[in-house]
Design a protein around this motif. Structure first.
Motif, short mmCIF file in Angstrom:
data_model
loop_
_atom_site.label_atom_id
_atom_site.label_comp_id
_atom_site.label_asym_id
_atom_site.label_seq_id
_atom_site.Cartn_x
_atom_site.Cartn_y
_atom_site.Cartn_z
N ARG A 68 6.58 30.61 -3.68
CA ARG A 68 7.87 30.12 -4.19
C ARG A 68 7.88 30.84 -5.68
NH1 ARG A 68 9.55 25.40 -6.80
NH2 ARG A 68 11.76 24.96 -6.50
N TYR A 69 9.12 31.25 -5.79
CA TYR A 69 9.27 31.94 -7.19
C TYR A 69 10.13 30.88 -7.92
CZ TYR A 69 8.55 35.89 -4.01
OH TYR A 69 8.06 36.69 -3.24
N LYS A 70 9.27 30.56 -9.16
CA LYS A 70 9.81 29.52 -10.19
C LYS A 70 10.67 30.08 -11.25
CE LYS A 70 6.93 25.72 -9.58
NZ LYS A 70 7.89 24.66 -9.69
N LEU A 71 10.09 31.26 -11.67
CA LEU A 71 10.60 31.92 -13.02
C LEU A 71 10.06 33.30 -12.64
CD1 LEU A 71 8.91 29.73 -15.74
CD2 LEU A 71 11.28 29.43 -15.15
N PRO A 72 11.25 34.16 -13.32
CA PRO A 72 11.05 35.74 -13.26
C PRO A 72 10.27 36.05 -14.18
CG PRO A 72 13.02 35.23 -14.24
CD PRO A 72 12.78 33.93 -13.71
N ILE A 73 9.24 37.10 -14.07
CA ILE A 73 8.38 37.49 -14.88
C ILE A 73 8.60 39.22 -15.08
CG2 ILE A 73 5.83 38.71 -14.96
CD1 ILE A 73 6.23 35.43 -14.94
N THR A 74 8.52 39.44 -16.56
CA THR A 74 9.00 40.80 -16.77
C THR A 74 7.98 41.31 -17.72
OG1 THR A 74 9.94 39.98 -19.02
CG2 THR A 74 11.36 40.06 -17.04
N TYR A 75 7.74 42.67 -17.69
CA TYR A 75 6.84 43.63 -18.51
C TYR A 75 7.32 43.48 -20.08
CZ TYR A 75 4.37 47.61 -20.32
OH TYR A 75 3.65 48.24 -21.12
N PRO A 76 6.32 43.21 -20.79
CA PRO A 76 4.78 42.90 -20.60
C PRO A 76 4.69 41.77 -20.67
CG PRO A 76 5.56 43.43 -23.13
CD PRO A 76 6.83 43.69 -22.48
N ASP A 77 3.45 41.34 -19.85
CA ASP A 77 3.23 39.99 -20.00
C ASP A 77 1.73 40.11 -19.29
OD1 ASP A 77 3.00 37.28 -19.58
OD2 ASP A 77 4.72 36.87 -18.48
N THR A 78 0.95 39.08 -18.98
CA THR A 78 -0.22 38.87 -18.52
C THR A 78 -0.31 37.58 -17.83
OG1 THR A 78 -1.41 40.17 -20.26
CG2 THR A 78 -2.76 38.79 -18.88
N LEU A 79 -0.63 37.60 -16.45
CA LEU A 79 -0.58 36.57 -15.53
C LEU A 79 -2.06 36.08 -15.51
CD1 LEU A 79 1.97 38.21 -13.06
CD2 LEU A 79 2.30 36.68 -14.90
N LEU A 80 -2.16 34.48 -15.26
CA LEU A 80 -3.26 33.98 -15.20
C LEU A 80 -3.18 33.31 -13.59
CD1 LEU A 80 -4.23 32.12 -18.33
CD2 LEU A 80 -5.27 34.20 -17.51
N ILE A 81 -4.01 33.57 -12.37
CA ILE A 81 -3.64 33.09 -11.07
C ILE A 81 -4.87 32.32 -10.91
CG2 ILE A 81 -3.28 34.01 -8.73
CD1 ILE A 81 -2.53 36.69 -10.09
N GLY A 82 -4.35 31.14 -10.61
CA GLY A 82 -5.44 30.04 -10.29
C GLY A 82 -5.42 30.15 -8.57
N SER A 83 -6.65 30.32 -8.05
CA SER A 83 -6.82 30.05 -6.44
C SER A 83 -7.84 28.82 -6.24
CB SER A 83 -7.13 31.26 -5.97
OG SER A 83 -8.45 32.04 -6.47
N LYS A 84 -7.62 28.15 -5.25
CA LYS A 84 -8.40 27.05 -4.54
C LYS A 84 -8.08 26.85 -3.09
CE LYS A 84 -5.19 23.19 -5.93
NZ LYS A 84 -5.17 22.12 -6.71
N VAL A 85 -8.97 26.23 -2.52
CA VAL A 85 -8.92 25.91 -1.08
C VAL A 85 -8.55 24.62 -1.09
CG1 VAL A 85 -10.40 25.73 1.13
CG2 VAL A 85 -10.84 27.77 -0.22
N ILE A 86 -7.40 24.34 -0.34
CA ILE A 86 -6.77 22.99 -0.21
C ILE A 86 -7.12 22.52 1.22
CG2 ILE A 86 -5.14 23.41 -2.01
CD1 ILE A 86 -3.21 23.75 0.13
N ASP A 87 -7.50 23.31 2.13
CA ASP A 87 -7.99 22.54 3.50
C ASP A 87 -8.82 23.46 4.06
OD1 ASP A 87 -7.06 20.81 5.72
OD2 ASP A 87 -6.05 22.61 6.61
N ILE A 88 -9.61 22.71 4.69
CA ILE A 88 -10.88 23.42 5.62
C ILE A 88 -10.77 23.04 6.97
CG2 ILE A 88 -13.36 23.96 5.48
CD1 ILE A 88 -13.52 23.53 2.90
N GLN A 89 -10.85 23.65 7.95
CA GLN A 89 -10.62 23.25 9.52
C GLN A 89 -11.71 23.94 9.96
OE1 GLN A 89 -6.93 23.21 11.37
NE2 GLN A 89 -5.83 22.59 9.32
#
Length: 144
Positions: A68-89
């Motif tokens: 889901r895209y909320k805001l456009p990203i343009t150069y130059p920028d640096t992104l921080l990407i958080g990742s987590k597990v929300i469901d385990i089966q």
């Protein structure tokens, strides 16, 4: 910005490359899935999933993903990407991603992906190894 990534045990930093922008001068939508992939692999390294895959021949294959895209990203920028597990089966797990723009100081993108465990030696679906499940739970507990 730490508040925007609270609860994410793995945070991946990625600089935006000029070549990732499209004709409308923002990062092309398909590039975000590469960002998610980079973050996912960093998470896998944190839980030794790739080491386990090399030994057991059992690892995840992507069964679905969304963005889901909320805001456009343009150069130059640096992104921080958080990742987590929300469901385990028994045979799969679902990850959540949150991308924060350092330039904007806001969440720009959110996504999810589900990986189904696969036995590459026997070419069939597999159970999530207990050692990987425990590694996920330990890592996630550190983020709370």
């Amino acid at each position: 910005m730490e508040d925007l990534l609270k609860g994410f045990p793995v945070i991946t930093e990625i600089p935006v490359a000029w070549g990732e922008m499209d004709a409308l001068q923002h990062v092309n939508n398909v590039v975000y899935f590469r960002y998610f992939e980079t973050a996912r692999l960093e998470y896998f390294n944190a839980i030794n999933l790739l080491v386990n895959l090399g030994q057991s021949q059992i690892g995840p294959v992507l069964s679905e993903t969304n963005c889901r895209y909320k805001l456009p990203i343009t150069y130059p920028d640096t992104l921080l990407i958080g990742s987590k597990v929300i469901d385990i089966q028994e045979d799969r797990f679902t990850m959540e991603y949150r991308i924060v723009s350092k330039k904007l100081g806001k969440v720009s993108t959110v996504g999810q992906a589900t990986g189904v465990m696969f036995d590459f030696k026997n070419n069939c679906k597999a159970t999530l190894p207990e050692s990987i499940k425990n590694s996920i739970l330990e890592l996630e507990a550190k983020a709370d």
